[in-house]
Scaffold this active site. Structure first.
Site, short mmCIF file in Angstrom:
data_model
loop_
_atom_site.label_atom_id
_atom_site.label_comp_id
_atom_site.label_asym_id
_atom_site.label_seq_id
_atom_site.Cartn_x
_atom_site.Cartn_y
_atom_site.Cartn_z
N GLU A 1 -2.65 -9.76 0.30
CA GLU A 1 -2.44 -9.78 -1.14
C GLU A 1 -2.99 -8.52 -1.80
O GLU A 1 -2.36 -7.93 -2.68
CB GLU A 1 -3.09 -11.03 -1.75
CG GLU A 1 -2.45 -12.34 -1.35
CD GLU A 1 -1.02 -12.47 -1.82
OE1 GLU A 1 -0.69 -11.93 -2.89
OE2 GLU A 1 -0.22 -13.09 -1.11
N HIS B 1 4.87 -6.76 -0.02
CA HIS B 1 4.70 -7.56 1.19
C HIS B 1 5.75 -7.19 2.23
O HIS B 1 5.47 -7.11 3.44
CB HIS B 1 4.82 -9.05 0.87
CG HIS B 1 3.59 -9.64 0.25
ND1 HIS B 1 2.35 -9.61 0.84
CD2 HIS B 1 3.42 -10.32 -0.92
CE1 HIS B 1 1.46 -10.23 0.07
NE2 HIS B 1 2.10 -10.66 -1.01
N HIS C 1 4.74 -6.20 -6.40
CA HIS C 1 3.78 -6.78 -5.45
C HIS C 1 4.51 -7.51 -4.33
O HIS C 1 4.18 -7.35 -3.14
CB HIS C 1 2.86 -7.75 -6.20
CG HIS C 1 2.07 -8.65 -5.31
ND1 HIS C 1 0.77 -8.38 -4.91
CD2 HIS C 1 2.39 -9.86 -4.74
CE1 HIS C 1 0.34 -9.36 -4.13
NE2 HIS C 1 1.31 -10.27 -4.02
N GLU C 2 5.51 -8.32 -4.69
CA GLU C 2 6.23 -9.09 -3.68
C GLU C 2 7.03 -8.18 -2.75
O GLU C 2 7.08 -8.39 -1.54
CB GLU C 2 7.14 -10.12 -4.35
CG GLU C 2 6.41 -11.15 -5.20
CD GLU C 2 5.39 -11.96 -4.41
OE1 GLU C 2 5.54 -12.10 -3.19
OE2 GLU C 2 4.42 -12.44 -5.03
#
Length: 268
Positions: A193, A135, A131-132
């Protein structure tokens, strides 16, 4: 020829608008983005912020924790295009109780030891790290900063941000890097997000981590929060139930990627 103040203002506005219009981009999920700053600048900011954090936060010396996180990151990074970052990524485990992790432009990944008590296996840790990284892949830091700069329609404001050498003391930059937020951008941050969740789900599945564990992770997160959190509309992150719903909707495609993965990850 005498030029009126009104005419000058219109000219400046037109130039600023033109700059913004030619800076449109598309995210990996097909969403339109405003990208003003060069990625090289974001990379420098990410590196500077990471250096500052390594000085301010204790780094874990636990061999098992470091090996686990490094292995997971390595597996995921095999599927990150070199166009995102073509150097060697740096991965650090911070000895801190925060249940969190982050990735920064410039090839930097940080994981707090607090996360390892909630993400209970390699697949759940991979869901967070993926997920990070999502970004960074989607250039969310650049987009956040570009939106903030464009709101003023001033070339001077953009130049001032580019010339700043004090990343740790610049709220706009830290916000752009995902290390701080402001109420005015909450809805926008939730969009980021959600997009990072989808990108991360795809990434972990390609790398051979079980995508269904991303849902289990957010069940753990919900249990860990003990109800002590603001309503979703006052949060920069979607509610756990919303994230689970979105992840579940994208699970069939992720499961197919996982089943077709050449290798299944084994960092345990």
């Amino acid at each position: 020829m005498k030029v009126s103040l009104t005419s000058m203002k219109k000219t400046v506005l037109a130039l600023a608008t033109a700059s913004i219009l030619v800076s449109c981009a598309t995210s990996p999920t097909g969403r339109s983005q405003l990208i003003i700053f060069p990625d090289s600048q974001l990379n420098e900011m990410g590196e500077q912020a990471f250096t500052s954090m390594k000085s301010d936060i204790k780094i874990s010396n636990q061999r098992v924790e470091n090996a686990l996180v490094q292995c997971i990151a390595n597996e995921l990074l095999e599927f990150v295009p070199s166009s995102v970052f073509d150097g060697e990524w740096e991965v650090v485990v911070f000895d801190d109780a925060q249940v969190n992790a982050f990735a920064l432009p410039g090839g930097k990944i940080g994981v707090y030891t607090g996360l390892l008590g909630v993400a209970v296996n390699q697949h759940q840790v991979a869901a967070v790290v993926g997920h990070e990284i999502g970004h960074v892949i989607a250039r969310h830091g650049n987009e956040r900063m570009s939106q903030s700069a464009a709101a003023s329609f001033t070339q001077q404001g953009i130049a001032a941000i580019l010339q700043s050498n004090e990343v740790a003391q610049t709220p706009l930059i830290m916000q752009g890097l995902g290390l701080a937020t402001q109420l005015g951008t909450l809805s926008y941050s939730r969009d980021h997000e959600t997009e990072a969740d989808i990108i991360g789900l795809d990434l972990m599945a390609r790398a051979g981590f079980q995508p269904q564990e991303s849902v289990e992770l957010w069940k753990n997160m919900a249990a860990n929060s003990s109800g002590e959190k603001p309503p979703e509309f006052l949060s920069t992150h979607p509610a756990e139930s919303t994230r689970i719903k979105n992840l579940s909707a994208n699970m069939p495609a992720a499961t197919k990627l996982y089943n077709n993965a050449a290798n299944k990850a084994d960092c345990s």
